[in-house]
Write a protein that holds these residues in place. Sequence first.
Motif, PDB file in Angstrom:
ATOM      1  N   TYR A  38       0.906  -1.251  -0.014  1.00  0.00           N
ATOM      2  CA  TYR A  38       0.010   0.158   0.067  1.00  0.00           C
ATOM      3  C   TYR A  38       0.961   1.180  -0.032  1.00  0.00           C
ATOM      4  O   TYR A  38       1.793   1.389   0.529  1.00  0.00           O
ATOM      5  N   HIS A  39       0.364   2.433  -0.672  1.00  0.00           N
ATOM      6  CA  HIS A  39       0.802   3.771  -0.700  1.00  0.00           C
ATOM      7  C   HIS A  39       0.166   4.464   0.585  1.00  0.00           C
ATOM      8  O   HIS A  39      -0.959   4.193   0.464  1.00  0.00           O
ATOM      9  N   ARG A  40       0.852   4.910   1.633  1.00  0.00           N
ATOM     10  CA  ARG A  40       0.118   5.670   2.519  1.00  0.00           C
ATOM     11  C   ARG A  40      -0.006   6.859   2.026  1.00  0.00           C
ATOM     12  O   ARG A  40       1.019   7.720   1.826  1.00  0.00           O
ATOM     13  N   LEU A  41      -1.384   7.519   1.985  1.00  0.00           N
ATOM     14  CA  LEU A  41      -1.667   8.902   1.382  1.00  0.00           C
ATOM     15  C   LEU A  41      -2.059   9.912   2.323  1.00  0.00           C
ATOM     16  O   LEU A  41      -1.627  10.933   2.072  1.00  0.00           O
ATOM     17  N   GLN A  42      -2.318   9.455   3.645  1.00  0.00           N
ATOM     18  CA  GLN A  42      -2.794  10.329   4.604  1.00  0.00           C
ATOM     19  C   GLN A  42      -2.709   9.628   5.914  1.00  0.00           C
ATOM     20  O   GLN A  42      -3.068   8.532   6.235  1.00  0.00           O
ATOM     21  N   GLU A  43      -2.329  10.418   7.004  1.00  0.00           N
ATOM     22  CA  GLU A  43      -2.253   9.843   8.476  1.00  0.00           C
ATOM     23  C   GLU A  43      -3.314  11.101   9.307  1.00  0.00           C
ATOM     24  O   GLU A  43      -2.535  12.240   9.281  1.00  0.00           O
ATOM     25  N   ILE A  44      -4.044  10.567  10.078  1.00  0.00           N
ATOM     26  CA  ILE A  44      -4.709  11.285  11.127  1.00  0.00           C
ATOM     27  C   ILE A  44      -4.117  10.858  12.477  1.00  0.00           C
ATOM     28  O   ILE A  44      -4.618   9.785  12.815  1.00  0.00           O
ATOM     29  N   PRO A  45      -3.444  11.732  13.048  1.00  0.00           N
ATOM     30  CA  PRO A  45      -2.887  11.066  14.209  1.00  0.00           C
ATOM     31  C   PRO A  45      -3.655  10.695  15.335  1.00  0.00           C
ATOM     32  O   PRO A  45      -4.938  11.396  15.432  1.00  0.00           O
ATOM     33  N   PHE A  46      -3.486  10.101  16.381  1.00  0.00           N
ATOM     34  CA  PHE A  46      -4.222   9.703  17.607  1.00  0.00           C
ATOM     35  C   PHE A  46      -4.334  10.886  18.250  1.00  0.00           C
ATOM     36  O   PHE A  46      -3.219  11.733  18.602  1.00  0.00           O
ATOM     37  N   THR A  47      -5.427  11.367  19.032  1.00  0.00           N
ATOM     38  CA  THR A  47      -5.404  12.381  19.720  1.00  0.00           C
ATOM     39  C   THR A  47      -6.548  11.886  21.016  1.00  0.00           C
ATOM     40  O   THR A  47      -7.200  11.057  20.883  1.00  0.00           O
TER      41      THR A  47
END
Length: 139
Positions: A38-47
């Motif tokens: 897979y290509h990683r396109l976006q990461e929304i970090p843990f909060t």
Amino acid sequence: TQSQETGKGKQSLFGQPTELALLCATSKAGLVDPRPQYHRLQEIPFTSERKCMDVRARPIGGHHACSAFTKALLDTTTQPATPTSAARRPSFDGSLYFVKGMPEKILGECKTYTSADGSLKTLVEDDRTLTLAQSRRMA
């Protein structure tokens, strides 16, 4: 999460504890690590407010690592979008959101699941209760 050669042909993993646990479970179950596919396109970090982390990824070869991922992609076009669930929006590039986090949070977002026979099932409250009980037992 990364691996490092430790000598004697062995590898050592290091990184986030949750990711390490998922990788160890994958290995013990005899499954192939899908990340290189897979290509990683976006990461929304843990909060602490969201209590989860999201990664949006697209398969490199255009085909998902397992049939459940392909089914999930197809099912996004039939599921209504909700303001809190980006994963329900249709994907035009074949990408999916992979989410990890607090079980109560994740299950609260789920409307369906893929059963062992590959069919799509509606997630009902009894399923959530059973899954949370199993999650607590394994913690």
